[in-house]
Design a protein around this motif. Structure first.
Motif, PDB file in Angstrom:
ATOM      1  N   ALA A 223      -8.304   5.292  10.866  1.00  0.00           N
ATOM      2  CA  ALA A 223      -8.119   4.590   9.728  1.00  0.00           C
ATOM      3  C   ALA A 223      -9.242   4.935   8.351  1.00  0.00           C
ATOM      4  O   ALA A 223     -10.293   5.180   8.298  1.00  0.00           O
ATOM      5  N   PRO A 224      -8.158   4.771   7.191  1.00  0.00           N
ATOM      6  CA  PRO A 224      -8.983   4.978   5.909  1.00  0.00           C
ATOM      7  C   PRO A 224      -9.630   3.573   5.535  1.00  0.00           C
ATOM      8  O   PRO A 224      -9.631   2.630   6.365  1.00  0.00           O
ATOM      9  N   ARG A 225     -10.566   3.518   4.569  1.00  0.00           N
ATOM     10  CA  ARG A 225     -11.053   2.207   4.279  1.00  0.00           C
ATOM     11  C   ARG A 225     -10.162   1.290   3.608  1.00  0.00           C
ATOM     12  O   ARG A 225     -10.431   0.061   4.014  1.00  0.00           O
ATOM     13  N   ALA A 226      -9.428   1.707   2.865  1.00  0.00           N
ATOM     14  CA  ALA A 226      -8.384   0.573   2.163  1.00  0.00           C
ATOM     15  C   ALA A 226      -7.076   0.082   2.947  1.00  0.00           C
ATOM     16  O   ALA A 226      -7.004   0.854   3.966  1.00  0.00           O
ATOM     17  N   PRO A 227      -6.774  -1.117   3.057  1.00  0.00           N
ATOM     18  CA  PRO A 227      -6.064  -1.805   3.864  1.00  0.00           C
ATOM     19  C   PRO A 227      -4.584  -0.993   3.640  1.00  0.00           C
ATOM     20  O   PRO A 227      -4.485  -0.251   2.314  1.00  0.00           O
ATOM     21  N   LEU A 228      -3.788  -0.709   4.648  1.00  0.00           N
ATOM     22  CA  LEU A 228      -2.427   0.018   4.777  1.00  0.00           C
ATOM     23  C   LEU A 228      -1.371  -0.905   5.007  1.00  0.00           C
ATOM     24  O   LEU A 228      -1.347  -1.596   5.900  1.00  0.00           O
ATOM     25  N   ARG A 229      -0.278  -0.727   4.002  1.00  0.00           N
ATOM     26  CA  ARG A 229       0.928  -1.409   4.399  1.00  0.00           C
ATOM     27  C   ARG A 229       2.038  -0.555   4.464  1.00  0.00           C
ATOM     28  O   ARG A 229       2.207   0.640   3.998  1.00  0.00           O
ATOM     29  N   LEU A 230       2.701  -0.469   5.801  1.00  0.00           N
ATOM     30  CA  LEU A 230       3.798   0.245   6.016  1.00  0.00           C
ATOM     31  C   LEU A 230       5.317   0.066   5.951  1.00  0.00           C
ATOM     32  O   LEU A 230       5.471  -1.200   5.467  1.00  0.00           O
ATOM     33  N   ASP A 231       6.142   0.843   5.792  1.00  0.00           N
ATOM     34  CA  ASP A 231       7.479   0.732   5.508  1.00  0.00           C
ATOM     35  C   ASP A 231       7.820  -0.136   4.197  1.00  0.00           C
ATOM     36  O   ASP A 231       8.391  -1.032   4.286  1.00  0.00           O
ATOM     37  N   VAL A 232       7.139   0.500   3.325  1.00  0.00           N
ATOM     38  CA  VAL A 232       7.259  -0.202   1.983  1.00  0.00           C
ATOM     39  C   VAL A 232       8.373   0.566   1.189  1.00  0.00           C
ATOM     40  O   VAL A 232       8.226   1.677   1.062  1.00  0.00           O
ATOM     41  N   THR A 233       9.268  -0.332   0.637  1.00  0.00           N
ATOM     42  CA  THR A 233      10.020   0.355  -0.302  1.00  0.00           C
ATOM     43  C   THR A 233       9.873   0.076  -1.711  1.00  0.00           C
ATOM     44  O   THR A 233      10.210   0.626  -2.780  1.00  0.00           O
ATOM     45  N   LEU A 234       9.271  -0.807  -2.221  1.00  0.00           N
ATOM     46  CA  LEU A 234       8.947  -1.569  -3.197  1.00  0.00           C
ATOM     47  C   LEU A 234       7.342  -1.663  -3.570  1.00  0.00           C
ATOM     48  O   LEU A 234       6.894  -2.641  -3.240  1.00  0.00           O
ATOM     49  N   LEU A 274      -3.911  10.755   3.238  1.00  0.00           N
ATOM     50  CA  LEU A 274      -4.584   9.362   3.624  1.00  0.00           C
ATOM     51  C   LEU A 274      -6.133   9.450   2.764  1.00  0.00           C
ATOM     52  O   LEU A 274      -6.376   8.326   2.247  1.00  0.00           O
ATOM     53  N   ARG A 275      -6.971  10.429   3.070  1.00  0.00           N
ATOM     54  CA  ARG A 275      -8.059  10.686   2.392  1.00  0.00           C
ATOM     55  C   ARG A 275      -7.999  10.517   0.921  1.00  0.00           C
ATOM     56  O   ARG A 275      -8.907   9.780   0.186  1.00  0.00           O
ATOM     57  N   ALA A 276      -7.027  11.342   0.085  1.00  0.00           N
ATOM     58  CA  ALA A 276      -7.097  11.116  -1.189  1.00  0.00           C
ATOM     59  C   ALA A 276      -6.456   9.766  -1.697  1.00  0.00           C
ATOM     60  O   ALA A 276      -7.033   9.440  -2.635  1.00  0.00           O
ATOM     61  N   ALA A 277      -5.684   9.245  -1.013  1.00  0.00           N
ATOM     62  CA  ALA A 277      -5.160   7.637  -1.264  1.00  0.00           C
ATOM     63  C   ALA A 277      -6.415   6.765  -1.285  1.00  0.00           C
ATOM     64  O   ALA A 277      -6.780   5.997  -2.358  1.00  0.00           O
ATOM     65  N   ASP A 278      -7.049   6.992  -0.416  1.00  0.00           N
ATOM     66  CA  ASP A 278      -8.285   6.034   0.008  1.00  0.00           C
ATOM     67  C   ASP A 278      -9.410   6.100  -1.076  1.00  0.00           C
ATOM     68  O   ASP A 278      -9.681   5.155  -1.665  1.00  0.00           O
ATOM     69  N   ALA A 279      -9.657   7.420  -1.724  1.00  0.00           N
ATOM     70  CA  ALA A 279     -10.353   7.832  -2.760  1.00  0.00           C
ATOM     71  C   ALA A 279      -9.924   7.349  -3.924  1.00  0.00           C
ATOM     72  O   ALA A 279     -10.544   6.461  -4.747  1.00  0.00           O
ATOM     73  N   LEU A 280      -8.564   7.383  -4.155  1.00  0.00           N
ATOM     74  CA  LEU A 280      -7.864   6.607  -5.421  1.00  0.00           C
ATOM     75  C   LEU A 280      -7.862   5.242  -5.509  1.00  0.00           C
ATOM     76  O   LEU A 280      -8.203   4.553  -6.325  1.00  0.00           O
ATOM     77  N   VAL A 281      -8.089   4.482  -4.590  1.00  0.00           N
ATOM     78  CA  VAL A 281      -7.915   3.205  -4.339  1.00  0.00           C
ATOM     79  C   VAL A 281      -9.263   2.748  -4.818  1.00  0.00           C
ATOM     80  O   VAL A 281      -9.627   1.599  -5.570  1.00  0.00           O
ATOM     81  N   ALA A 282     -10.484   3.604  -4.229  1.00  0.00           N
ATOM     82  CA  ALA A 282     -11.942   3.308  -4.688  1.00  0.00           C
ATOM     83  C   ALA A 282     -11.849   3.490  -6.019  1.00  0.00           C
ATOM     84  O   ALA A 282     -12.483   2.601  -6.550  1.00  0.00           O
ATOM     85  N   ALA A 283     -11.501   4.706  -6.716  1.00  0.00           N
ATOM     86  CA  ALA A 283     -12.108   5.011  -7.969  1.00  0.00           C
ATOM     87  C   ALA A 283     -11.338   4.094  -8.951  1.00  0.00           C
ATOM     88  O   ALA A 283     -11.922   3.846  -9.986  1.00  0.00           O
ATOM     89  N   ARG A 284     -10.024   3.822  -8.668  1.00  0.00           N
ATOM     90  CA  ARG A 284      -9.216   2.971  -9.845  1.00  0.00           C
ATOM     91  C   ARG A 284      -9.312   1.402  -9.432  1.00  0.00           C
ATOM     92  O   ARG A 284      -8.603   0.624  -9.892  1.00  0.00           O
ATOM     93  N   ASN A 285     -10.013   0.991  -8.178  1.00  0.00           N
ATOM     94  CA  ASN A 285     -10.399  -0.453  -8.100  1.00  0.00           C
ATOM     95  C   ASN A 285      -8.860  -0.980  -7.698  1.00  0.00           C
ATOM     96  O   ASN A 285      -8.617  -2.149  -8.011  1.00  0.00           O
ATOM     97  N   LEU A 286      -8.072  -0.402  -6.752  1.00  0.00           N
ATOM     98  CA  LEU A 286      -6.745  -0.934  -6.549  1.00  0.00           C
ATOM     99  C   LEU A 286      -6.896  -1.515  -5.135  1.00  0.00           C
ATOM    100  O   LEU A 286      -8.017  -1.810  -4.563  1.00  0.00           O
ATOM    101  N   ALA A 287      -5.647  -1.915  -4.637  1.00  0.00           N
ATOM    102  CA  ALA A 287      -5.791  -3.155  -3.477  1.00  0.00           C
ATOM    103  C   ALA A 287      -5.442  -2.394  -2.227  1.00  0.00           C
ATOM    104  O   ALA A 287      -5.942  -2.911  -1.200  1.00  0.00           O
ATOM    105  N   ALA A 288      -4.553  -1.358  -2.000  1.00  0.00           N
ATOM    106  CA  ALA A 288      -4.357  -0.927  -0.913  1.00  0.00           C
ATOM    107  C   ALA A 288      -3.380   0.347  -1.009  1.00  0.00           C
ATOM    108  O   ALA A 288      -3.156   0.744  -2.039  1.00  0.00           O
TER     109      ALA A 288
END
Ligand code: TXA
Ligand code: MG
Length: 316
Positions: A223-234, A274-288
């Motif tokens: 598990a990364p720290r950020a929530p994860l949404r699967l099968d996303v096309t948009l 997954l690690r890099a995405a987690d860091a980006l979510v935290a650094a840019r204050n994104l949602a998921a």
């Protein structure tokens, strides 16, 4: 240190009951002498891993595997076809196997694997015995595919980390249990099911629903720290998108698993992304983190499996 000195130093640490971060072709392992109770206990402590979750025993070759487990003709065929490589076989443990009982968590079976990575092979040969090694991460977090990931996660809980570069396969080994002449898939991984069925000449049964077959296969894992949404096309503008093929517009940031839609390339990139995405979510204050659909073919089955676990509801 030269490579040779580093391997000798690592083997010495293992002989003294220490822990070594070991590169393998799948992910980095946290290795200890599989015959030494105290050394094996240190693995569970360092990872915060529940003691009921048994470890994989890494061996230099099929001969060493046969000293800890009983091989049926089917098991022999699979070992001959795929070792060294990203296949773990769960077999009956030999009664006189020279293994700490902690390794197998009291089961009468044992998981064995002969890794292909040259550094893992050099270490096994210098050490001269079986090595217990789970993935070298804190229990429940994303598995490490570089030496830096191991150092980040475990810090001074590990005595030495051997740097063998990024793990080329990037997801853990495929686990197959051999029982009463049947082969059962316990965990999809770095060796494609199709390959096992074609080259191994065997149909793989899926682990029965109900009983947890590989005790470590808890729903929430990787598990990364950020929530994860699967099968996303948009993807949304407040999401980091893990793309598989040309990405749609709209995401806050995009990391590419495989532009050419190659599931093997996606597997190799998965944990680092997954690690890099987690860091980006935290650094840019994104949602998921949002992830593109991944076809469950070839190594795509292992990628989809790890993503589903990463997205599962977390304990606590
Ligand atoms: O690629 C890999 O397999 C990596 C590298 C380091 O070799 N290792 C790895 O270990 O992924 P670990 O501990 O993270 O996962 C081992 C899995 C766990 O889910 C555990 O429950 C299962 O193997 N396992 C071990 N012994 C077993 C047994 N006797 N019966 C059923 N499952 C077993
Ligand atoms: Mg693991």
């Amino acid at each position: 240190m030269t490579d040779h000195d580093a391997i000798e130093t690592a083997a010495l640490i293992l002989r003294k009951g220490g822990l070594v971060g070991m590169p393998t072709e799948t992910v980095y392992g946290l290795a200890a002498d599989a015959t030494d109770d105290r050394a094996v206990a240190r693995i569970f402590e360092a990872k915060g891993r529940p003691r009921f979750n048994p470890l994989i025993v890494h061996v230099a070759d099929a001969g060493a595997a046969a000293r800890v487990a009983t091989f049926s003709p089917l098991a022999e065929r699979l070992g001959a076809a795929f070792w060294p490589g990203p296949l773990t076989l769960v077999l009956r443990r030999r009664e006189n196997a020279p293994l700490s009982l902690l390794v197998t968590a009291g089961l009468d079976t044992v998981a064995v694997r002969c890794p292909a990575h040259p550094v893992a092979r050099a270490l096994l040969s210098a050490f001269g015995g079986p090595l217990a090694a789970p993935s070298a991460n804190l229990s429940g977090t994303v598995s490490p595919t570089t030496a830096a990931h191991v150092a980040e996660g475990l810090g001074d809980r590990v005595d030495l980390v051997l740097d063998g570069g990024p793990s080329p396969i990037g997801v853990e080994s495929t686990i197959v249990k051999i029982e009463d002449g049947a082969a059962i898939l316990l965990r999809p991984g770095g060796l494609a099911v199709e390959e096992i069925e074609r080259v191994g000449g065997v149909a793989l049964a899926r682990a029965g629903s109900g009983a947890v077959e590989a005790p470590g296969m808890l729903a929430s894992h990787y598990a990364p720290r950020a929530p994860l949404r699967l099968d996303v096309t948009l993807p949304d503008s407040d999401e980091v998108y893990l793309a598989f093929g040309p990405p749609p517009a709209g995401a806050g940031a995009v990391l590419q698993l495989s532009l050419g839609c190659d599931p093997g390339e996606a597997a190799a990139n998965l944990f680092a992304h997954l690690r890099a995405a987690d860091a980006l979510v935290a650094a840019r204050n994104l949602a998921a983190i949002a992830v593109a659909p991944i076809p469950r073919e070839g190594l795509g089955l292992a990628v989809a499996d790890r993503l589903a676990r990463a997205a599962a509801p977390r304990p606590r």
